[in-house]
Design an enzyme around this catalytic site. Structure first.
Site, PDB file in Angstrom:
ATOM      1  N   HIS A  48       6.353   2.805  -7.153  1.00 61.78           N
ATOM      2  CA  HIS A  48       6.652   2.945  -5.714  1.00 61.78           C
ATOM      3  C   HIS A  48       8.153   2.801  -5.427  1.00 61.78           C
ATOM      4  CE1 HIS A  48       2.383   2.920  -4.531  1.00 61.78           C
ATOM      5  NE2 HIS A  48       2.241   2.079  -5.514  1.00 61.78           N
ATOM      6  N   ASN A 100      -3.108   2.371  -0.697  1.00 62.31           N
ATOM      7  CA  ASN A 100      -2.680   3.735  -0.995  1.00 62.31           C
ATOM      8  C   ASN A 100      -3.277   4.699   0.020  1.00 62.31           C
ATOM      9  OD1 ASN A 100      -1.086   3.382  -3.313  1.00 62.31           O
ATOM     10  ND2 ASN A 100      -2.873   3.337  -4.641  1.00 62.31           N
ATOM     11  N   TYR A 131       2.363  -8.382  -8.133  1.00 70.17           N
ATOM     12  CA  TYR A 131       3.233  -7.935  -7.038  1.00 70.17           C
ATOM     13  C   TYR A 131       4.249  -9.006  -6.668  1.00 70.17           C
ATOM     14  CZ  TYR A 131       1.142  -3.436  -6.303  1.00 70.17           C
ATOM     15  OH  TYR A 131       0.753  -2.142  -6.479  1.00 70.17           O
TER      16      TYR A 131
END
Ligand code: NDP
Length: 502
Positions: A55, A128, A338
């Site tokens: 990303h 997403n 993350y």
């Protein structure tokens, strides 16, 4: 004319920003004593932070989320407590595989991340534009991403590694199919849906819990690019989606998404025909209809891309009371990775960067120090707990529900089963129209055609297993032997792999 005076980073006035200190007018030496020059060059040398490993290319905007339907009997989250309640948000949308300078129009899933600045702290949903994912166990994630990026030897995208991995990972077939429909090339970031993809827990004040999936349906309508249009757009305007989002907001045409949830009780979860925590599957709308929850509006562009978009840090582990994780194996891995990637990219104090700071909640704890610490670092308060110095104490007014579990600890490999092909078949038969099917087949043929023939056979037999017509049409497009595809499709995965080894 401004009366703002130029300074160094230390606030020292600068008298001349167009010339270095030199020993003479022409062909002269520059002196080390020009500390202003040194500061400027040294800072420039450090302008880039590590780009996101996935990303990397994205666009973002500020806005709000507003509750339109009271579902507070299911969740105690205060930002969802009553109709009309608005919460500030920041959203970032992105491609996945490309680097920071890559083209927005490439075939790729699109990231759809939302940070809610709630009064109970920041809540992140990091999903997403596609409701499912290629793999269902986080241990496969680094391998999967390697295959979507560049070949280690020639640094080129590589159809062999792309399809080799997918055909050896048949649970990917649902998402691979979505990706090669035209929804894999959305027209821009405004004309696409967003999904939590994962299943999450909602719990209420009585510690009763349900499982939920979030759906953000674009109010602008789903619009897509054809393969040819996307290829052309990559060349003509690599930043087209970034530009589109920015210009729409600048022109007051604020994009909106209607937000829904699907809700499943724990008893229903035990009985559902698909594993409700398997991220390669959806919950059918007919079984679990979309229940309205709210709307999301983006109405303010960032003033500074680096400060707000590049430094924004999203992590699905950022929950508020009333929301929690589920036993989705991919989510369980993302809960770690993350936040960890933000620690690597921005440092352990990235929560102090303005875009990531909790705007509507206080931060009180005993964590101290670390690089780039720009807060008051707890001032003179105690840095340990428990203490008898009036330091912050736990909020015992809420507690996530206790989950009963009987566990067998092991590396539980989940074999690929026939059920992994069911939803793809339904997608082909019930959802796609003739044009969608034609584009899907052509898009796959154009890409898979670059892989070795043995890999083409292995992958096409998986399409055939999902739906014979689907596999046949891809096989015909690739000029493969349909009989051989059918035979491969009837084998176990192990036999299929053996038969397509060389
Ligand atoms: P429905 O038949 O009720 O609805 C079809 C869904 O497919 C809609 O959400 C629609 O989105 C979406 N869709 C339509 N065209 C495409 C496309 N080209 N690419 C991707 N998505 C598209 O769905 P069911 O729940 O009965 O599920 C049937 C199949 O639909 C599933 O096996 C799955 O493959 C697919 N699907 C299911 C979703 C779910 O969450 N249940 C979500 C998306 C797809 P829209 O309304 O925006 O057109």
């Amino acid at each position: 004319m401004t009366d703002k005076k130029l300074t160094t980073n230390k606030g020292i006035p600068v008298s001349n920003d167009q010339a270095s200190i030199t020993t003479g007018e022409d062909s002269s030496y520059t002196l080390l004593q020009d500390v202003q020059l040194i500061e400027k060059l040294a800072h420039f040398d450090r302008e880039r932070i590590p780009e996101r490993v996935v990303h990397a290319k994205g666009a973002g905007a500020h806005g709000y989320f507003e509750v339109t339907n009271d579902l507070s009997k299911y969740t105690r989250a205060k930002f969802l407590s009553e109709v009309g309640k608005k919460t500030e948000i920041f959203s970032r949308m992105s491609t996945v595989g490309g680097e920071r300078g890559s083209a927005d129009a490439k075939r790729d899933p699109r990231g759809f991340a939302v940070k809610f600045y709630t009064e109970e702290g920041n809540y992140d949903l990091v999903g997403n534009n596609i409701p499912i994912f290629f793999i269902r166990d986080a241990i496969k994630f680094p391998d999967f991403i390697h295959t979507q990026k560049r070949h280690p030897s020639n640094n080129l995208a590589d159809a062999n590694m792309f399809w080799d991995f997918l055909s050896l990972t048949p649970e990917s077939i649902h998402q691979a199919t979505f990706l090669f429909t035209d929804r894999g090339t959305p027209q821009n970031y405004r004309h696409m849906d967003g999904f939590s993809s994962h299943t999450y827990m909602w719990y209420n004040e009585k510690e009763e819990y349900v499982w939920v999936k979030y759906h953000f349906k674009t109010a602008q309508g789903n619009r897509t690019l054809t393969n040819d249009e996307s290829i052309r757009m990559c060349g003509e305007n690599p930043d087209h989606a970034t530009e589109d989002l920015y210009n729409a907001i600048e022109n007051g045409d604020y994009p909106q998404w209607d937000v829904y949830v699907q809700i499943m009780t724990n008893d229903e979860a035990k009985e559902y025909k698909f594993d409700p925590f398997d991220v390669t599957k959806v919950w059918y709308h007919g079984d679990y209809p979309l229940i309205p929850l709210g709307k999301m509006v983006l109405n303010k562009n960032p003033e500074n891309y680096f400060a707000e978009v590049e430094q924004s840090a999203f992590a699905p582990s950022n929950f508020v009371p009333g929301v929690g994780p589920s036993p989705d194996r991919l989510l369980q891995g993302r809960l770690f990775t993350y936040e960890d990637t933000q620690r690597h990219r921005l440092g352990p104090n990235h929560h102090q960067i303005p875009i990531n700071r909790a705007k509507n909640a206080e931060i009180n704890n005993y964590q101290r120090d670390g690089p780039m610490n720009i807060g008051d670092n707890g001032g003179s308060g105690p840095n340990y707990y428990p203490n008898s110095q009036d330091g912050p104490i736990p909020d015992i007014s809420f507690k996530p529900p206790a989950i009963e579990l009987q566990a067998v600890i092991d590396k539980h490999t989940r074999p690929v089963e026939d059920v992994d092909f069911v939803q793809v078949g339904e997608f082909w038969r019930r959802v796609l129209n003739d044009t969608d099917k034609e584009h899907l087949v052509n898009n796959i043929v154009g890409h898979l055609g670059n892989a070795q023939e043995r890999i083409q056979y292995r992958q096409t037999s998986l399409f055939y297993k999902a739906e014979p017509e689907y596999g046949t049409r891809v096989g015909e497009g690739l000029e493969l032997d349909i009989g051989k595809i059918k035979t491969l499709s009837e084998m176990s995965q192990e036999e299929r792999v053996e038969a397509t080894k060389k």
